[in-house]
Design a protein around this motif. Structure first.
Motif, PDB file in Angstrom:
ATOM      1  N   ALA A 249       1.005  -0.999   0.113  1.00 58.11           N
ATOM      2  CA  ALA A 249       0.173  -0.485   0.011  1.00 58.11           C
ATOM      3  C   ALA A 249       0.894   1.631   0.160  1.00 58.11           C
ATOM      4  N   GLN A 250       1.772   1.496   0.247  1.00 59.55           N
ATOM      5  CA  GLN A 250       2.747   2.228   0.577  1.00 59.55           C
ATOM      6  C   GLN A 250       3.402   2.907  -0.538  1.00 59.55           C
ATOM      7  N   LEU A 251       4.198   1.058  -0.916  1.00 60.15           N
ATOM      8  CA  LEU A 251       4.165   1.952  -2.770  1.00 60.15           C
ATOM      9  C   LEU A 251       3.337   2.504  -3.713  1.00 60.15           C
ATOM     10  N   LEU A 252       2.179   1.986  -3.284  1.00 58.71           N
ATOM     11  CA  LEU A 252       0.828   2.997  -4.821  1.00 58.71           C
ATOM     12  C   LEU A 252       1.038   4.280  -3.516  1.00 58.71           C
ATOM     13  N   TYR A 253       1.266   4.523  -2.459  1.00 64.23           N
ATOM     14  CA  TYR A 253       0.565   5.675  -2.338  1.00 64.23           C
ATOM     15  C   TYR A 253       1.934   7.208  -2.488  1.00 64.23           C
ATOM     16  N   ALA A 338      -6.857   3.599   1.096  1.00 63.51           N
ATOM     17  CA  ALA A 338      -7.868   4.647   1.389  1.00 63.51           C
ATOM     18  C   ALA A 338      -7.641   5.581   2.873  1.00 63.51           C
ATOM     19  N   GLY A 339      -7.260   4.785   4.188  1.00 61.60           N
ATOM     20  CA  GLY A 339      -6.231   5.211   5.184  1.00 61.60           C
ATOM     21  C   GLY A 339      -5.850   6.076   4.596  1.00 61.60           C
ATOM     22  N   SER A 340      -4.517   5.618   3.709  1.00 63.03           N
ATOM     23  CA  SER A 340      -3.408   6.693   3.741  1.00 63.03           C
ATOM     24  C   SER A 340      -4.323   8.164   2.567  1.00 63.03           C
ATOM     25  N   THR A 341      -5.096   8.212   1.899  1.00 62.00           N
ATOM     26  CA  THR A 341      -5.799   9.175   0.992  1.00 62.00           C
ATOM     27  C   THR A 341      -6.014  10.552   2.611  1.00 62.00           C
ATOM     28  N   VAL A 342      -6.381  10.170   3.607  1.00 60.72           N
ATOM     29  CA  VAL A 342      -6.845  11.621   4.346  1.00 60.72           C
ATOM     30  C   VAL A 342      -4.868  12.156   4.511  1.00 60.72           C
ATOM     31  N   GLY A 343      -3.863  11.926   4.465  1.00 63.78           N
ATOM     32  CA  GLY A 343      -3.136  12.820   4.394  1.00 63.78           C
ATOM     33  C   GLY A 343      -2.076  13.019   2.826  1.00 63.78           C
ATOM     34  N   LEU A 344      -2.769  12.586   1.893  1.00 64.99           N
ATOM     35  CA  LEU A 344      -1.678  12.026   0.900  1.00 64.99           C
ATOM     36  C   LEU A 344      -1.863  14.257   0.394  1.00 64.99           C
ATOM     37  N   LEU A 345      -2.594  14.643   0.462  1.00 66.30           N
ATOM     38  CA  LEU A 345      -2.492  16.020  -0.411  1.00 66.30           C
ATOM     39  C   LEU A 345      -1.874  16.481   0.829  1.00 66.30           C
ATOM     40  N   ALA A 346      -1.238  16.909   2.133  1.00 61.56           N
ATOM     41  CA  ALA A 346      -0.890  17.775   3.415  1.00 61.56           C
ATOM     42  C   ALA A 346       0.754  17.117   2.929  1.00 61.56           C
ATOM     43  N   THR A 347       1.188  15.848   2.729  1.00 65.29           N
ATOM     44  CA  THR A 347       2.298  15.442   2.729  1.00 65.29           C
ATOM     45  C   THR A 347       2.972  15.706   1.482  1.00 65.29           C
ATOM     46  N   THR A 348       2.075  15.684   0.681  1.00 61.34           N
ATOM     47  CA  THR A 348       3.239  16.547  -0.829  1.00 61.34           C
ATOM     48  C   THR A 348       2.888  17.975  -0.952  1.00 61.34           C
ATOM     49  N   LEU A 349       1.902  18.411  -0.531  1.00 56.71           N
ATOM     50  CA  LEU A 349       2.205  20.176  -0.351  1.00 56.71           C
ATOM     51  C   LEU A 349       3.539  20.573   0.674  1.00 56.71           C
ATOM     52  N   ILE A 405      -3.442   6.179   8.604  1.00 56.92           N
ATOM     53  CA  ILE A 405      -4.753   7.561   9.058  1.00 56.92           C
ATOM     54  C   ILE A 405      -4.100   8.324   9.666  1.00 56.92           C
ATOM     55  N   SER A 406      -3.779   7.330  10.779  1.00 53.28           N
ATOM     56  CA  SER A 406      -2.908   8.695  12.192  1.00 53.28           C
ATOM     57  C   SER A 406      -1.534   9.410  11.482  1.00 53.28           C
ATOM     58  N   ALA A 407      -0.668   8.456  10.818  1.00 50.70           N
ATOM     59  CA  ALA A 407       0.082   9.375   9.455  1.00 50.70           C
ATOM     60  C   ALA A 407      -0.696  10.740   8.956  1.00 50.70           C
ATOM     61  N   GLY A 408      -1.697  10.388   8.672  1.00 53.05           N
ATOM     62  CA  GLY A 408      -2.740  11.464   7.586  1.00 53.05           C
ATOM     63  C   GLY A 408      -3.030  12.415   8.348  1.00 53.05           C
ATOM     64  N   LEU A 409      -3.607  11.964   9.025  1.00 56.62           N
ATOM     65  CA  LEU A 409      -4.011  13.339  10.459  1.00 56.62           C
ATOM     66  C   LEU A 409      -2.627  14.123  10.685  1.00 56.62           C
TER      67      LEU A 409
END
Length: 529
Positions: A249-253, A338-349, A405-409
């Motif tokens: 999942a992390q590879l896809l993320y 799906a859990g990783s999408t919580v913080g995907l935008l924040a991580t990249t920005l 999810i926790s990583a995204g928050l």
């Protein structure tokens, strides 16, 4: 190529014990690569080296590159030796859930992988020099040979030996690929840095500046790596397949993070670092480039997040479902994804904001906020991975989704802190609310179209299903964002022959076509983009 490698890996290993071992073992020497590799060197070395190139100081730039390369080689060699000797203790600390044959295999695999990680660190030094000279293609395609070496190893030996011996053989293939990745970058580095002289001479103020910048970034990467290893440790305490599932999942993320976050950040860092002039001029330059980069990233990351959330099973099945990797495994990966999408935008920005700090020679502010993020991730990760699933009636194996999810928050908190502090220094930055609303609305329309196709076609071959579902998803998103007047969509459309004239005939798109690729009052992206 990393996705291709993971697909081939999944074909031969699935989510087996051997897959768990290799996935966990792979992280341990990667600690060395991540601590001393691309991210740290880019943040500490490129701002100093690129500034020297901007002033045409060829002699000093060669001295700095040679000294940093020599110090890096010496330190990395010592750490590789120490890592090989300390492997059994590292295994017990990182994956306490492994025992017996799994633990013994992990020890053997890690000891093989450590020298390859050292070579990848030196490859990152080459990348820093190439990027500073605005040579991006080779430095970011060199890892292809590393992936090809691992893929070739799996294809040649995958059906000839058992899974445990195959894991060891794959580790040797990784080392060979590391040597190739470093080797292909050396000749152009020597040609570009003509005054390059490897030396342990640290008397130069610029060399000392790189080392001073290195320490906070090193610590920052260290706390981030600690977070990654805490995730691996917690996953090793979950049922079998959790570690391999998290890795897949992390590879896809990280795929969109690399494509759209790291790529823009890597291209912008040397361009930002080369800014000359007074404080006000530099701040204006950084603000314009940052805002342009944020828009480019968001244009691609928002539909990616919605796609992972709505159609993650389709994506996982197309890329990974083969051989021992079943449809049930794809659904499992979807939940983690799906859990990783919580913080995907924040991580990249956040990556681009960190690059802006590095261009200002400020490596300590991102460090402080990284520590906050890791502390929050660790606490939330434990609570959401271990006690929470049983408490709400879920299978314990779904605890791994709690980690993402926790990583995204925590990623959102870090992003907010980075933006707030930087805005105080260079002025207001960020994405306009109307712009992001148009992107989210376009992505939602695309998701509805994708779901409609998914329900209509029923069960199909995973690759065929992905083509039938994701193609309209992408087209609807692009068309909707174009109709909504998103400048980045018009800029892409204008690259298609004849599209510029067609856009000019559509009244609602005329302004978008004229302003594509820029924000009001901002120049068009320069060569560094």
């Amino acid at each position: 190529m990393g996705l291709v490698r993971q697909r081939v890996f999944s074909h031969y290993f699935g989510l087996s014990d051997a897959a768990d071992v290799f996935s966990a073992a792979f992280r341990i020497p990667n600690f060395l690569q991540n601590m001393f590799g691309e991210g740290v060197l880019s943040a500490s070395f490129i701002p100093v080296y690129a500034a020297l190139l901007a002033r045409d100081d060829e002699e000093e730039s060669g001295r700095v590159a040679g000294a940093i390369g020599a110090v890096l080689a010496l330190v990395t060699s010592a750490l590789v030796l120490l890592g090989v000797l300390a492997t059994p203790w590292l295994i017990d600390a990182i994956t306490p859930g492994f025992g017996g044959a799994k633990r013994e295999l992990a020890v053997r695999v890690v000891r093989i992988l450590f020298p390859g990680a050292g070579l990848l660190v030196l490859s990152a030094w080459c990348l820093g020099i190439l990027n500073s000279h605005r040579r991006f293609l080779l430095s970011y395609t060199a890892p292809v040979v590393w992936n090809v070496a691992m893929i070739a190893t799996l294809v040649i030996f995958g059906n000839r030996m058992g899974q445990f011996p195959l894991a060891e053989t794959l580790a040797w293939g990784s080392v060979a690929g590391s040597a190739l990745q470093f080797g292909v970058q050396v000749p152009p580095v020597v040609r570009l840095a003509r005054r390059l002289r490897p030396s342990l001479d640290l008397r130069s103020e610029n060399v000392r500046a790189v080392i001073r910048n290195f320490v906070p970034v090193f610590v920052s990467r260290g706390v981030v790596q600690i977070s990654a290893y805490v995730d691996a440790l917690l996953a090793s305490l979950l049922p079998a397949g959790a570690v391999a599932g998290l890795t897949s999942a992390q590879l896809l993320y990280t795929f969109p993070v690399s494509l759209f976050g790291m790529s823009v950040s890597a291209a912008e860092l040397p361009a930002m670092s080369s800014a000359l002039g007074g404080e006000r001029e530099v701040a204006e330059h950084l603000r314009r480039r940052l805002n342009q980069g944020l828009r480019r990233i968001a244009f691609f990351i928002i539909p990616t997040s919605v796609g992972f959330l709505a159609l993650g099973d389709v994506i996982a099945a197309a890329l990974l479902e083969t051989g021992r990797f079943t449809h049930g495994d794809s659904l499992y990966i979807w939940g983690i994804l799906a859990g990783s999408t919580v913080g995907l935008l924040a991580t990249t920005l956040g990556r681009l904001y960190s690059s802006t700090y590095y261009a200002l020679r400020d490596t300590r502010t991102p460090l402080r906020y990284a520590i906050v993020r890791v502390a929050l991730t660790t606490g939330l990760g434990y609570a959401m991975a271990l006690p929470l699933p049983p408490a709400i009636g879920l299978d314990p194996r779904w605890g791994v989704a709690g980690l993402t999810i926790s990583a995204g928050l925590a990623g959102w908190l870090e992003f907010i802190l980075l933006r707030r502090t930087l805005n105080r220094r260079i002025g207001t930055t960020g994405l306009p609310l109307g712009f992001t609303a148009r992107l989210w609305a376009s992505a939602a329309a695309a998701a509805a179209a994708g779901w409609g196709v998914k329900l209509a076609i029923g069960h199909r071959n995973p690759v065929l299903a992905a083509a039938l579902i994701l193609t309209p998803y992408g087209l609807v998103y692009f068309g909707a964002s174009l109709l909504a007047g998103v400048e980045e969509a018009a800029a892409l459309a204008a690259r298609v022959p004849g599209a510029a004239a067609a856009l000019a005939r559509v009244p609602g798109l005329r302004r978008a076509g004229r302003t594509a690729g820029s924000t009001p009052g901002s120049p068009r992206p320069g060569p560094g983009s």
